[in-house]
Design a protein around this motif. Structure first.
Motif, PDB file in Angstrom:
ATOM      1  N   ALA A 134       6.428   2.820  -6.987  1.00 48.74           N
ATOM      2  CA  ALA A 134       5.223   3.109  -7.760  1.00 48.74           C
ATOM      3  C   ALA A 134       3.935   2.959  -6.949  1.00 48.74           C
ATOM      4  CB  ALA A 134       5.159   2.196  -8.982  1.00 48.74           C
ATOM      5  N   SER A 135       3.873   1.940  -6.101  1.00 50.09           N
ATOM      6  CA  SER A 135       2.607   1.635  -5.435  1.00 50.09           C
ATOM      7  C   SER A 135       2.648   1.757  -3.918  1.00 50.09           C
ATOM      8  CB  SER A 135       2.166   0.215  -5.791  1.00 50.09           C
ATOM      9  OG  SER A 135       1.998   0.086  -7.174  1.00 50.09           O
ATOM     10  N   GLY A 136       3.806   1.907  -3.372  1.00 50.76           N
ATOM     11  CA  GLY A 136       3.920   2.022  -1.932  1.00 50.76           C
ATOM     12  C   GLY A 136       4.542   0.775  -1.324  1.00 50.76           C
TER      13      GLY A 136
ATOM     14  N   ILE B  50       8.102  -1.609  -7.393  1.00 50.11           N
ATOM     15  CA  ILE B  50       6.756  -1.682  -6.805  1.00 50.11           C
ATOM     16  C   ILE B  50       6.639  -0.738  -5.617  1.00 50.11           C
ATOM     17  CG2 ILE B  50       5.168  -3.184  -5.522  1.00 50.11           C
ATOM     18  CD1 ILE B  50       6.156  -5.492  -7.358  1.00 50.11           C
TER      19      ILE B  50
ATOM     20  N   GLN C  82       3.659  -1.097   1.117  1.00 45.49           N
ATOM     21  CA  GLN C  82       2.791  -2.198   1.536  1.00 45.49           C
ATOM     22  C   GLN C  82       2.668  -3.243   0.430  1.00 45.49           C
ATOM     23  OE1 GLN C  82       1.790   0.925   1.059  1.00 45.49           O
ATOM     24  NE2 GLN C  82      -0.138   0.992  -0.063  1.00 45.49           N
ATOM     25  N   TRP C  83       2.611  -2.821  -0.835  1.00 43.95           N
ATOM     26  CA  TRP C  83       2.515  -3.781  -1.934  1.00 43.95           C
ATOM     27  C   TRP C  83       3.820  -4.535  -2.125  1.00 43.95           C
ATOM     28  CZ3 TRP C  83      -1.920  -5.433  -3.278  1.00 43.95           C
ATOM     29  CH2 TRP C  83      -3.039  -4.608  -3.149  1.00 43.95           C
TER      30      TRP C  83
END
Length: 82
Positions: free
Chosen positions: A31-33, A28, A35-36
């Motif tokens: 892929a999403s940074g 995660i 913060q996620w």
């Protein structure tokens, strides 16, 4: 888990669940940074703390309470382990 006692397989399943969670958090974060990944980690932490509070209210103490909260949070590792 029966009778409030955790067996070795319950803890082992919890370890598998934790390992998969860590791998998923890394994926995660990539892929999403980050913060996620922090949001998802915060959700697991909140669930663990909630389980620990409930177990403490129901009479669990010390290491037993921590172990039961750990298994309650990561029990789903049982579905990964054949």
């Amino acid at each position: 888990m029966t009778g409030g006692n955790k067996s070795g397989t319950d803890i082992g399943d919890g370890h598998i669940g934790l390992a998969v969670t860590i791998i998923a958090l890394i994926v995660i974060a990539i892929a999403s940074g980050p913060q996620w990944a922090l949001i998802v980690a915060g959700c697991f932490t909140a669930w663990f703390v909630l389980a620990l509070i409930v177990i403490h209210i129901r009479g669990g103490r010390g290491g037993e309470a921590l172990g039961r909260a750990y298994v309650a949070t990561f029990w789903w590792g049982d579905y990964i382990n054949p």
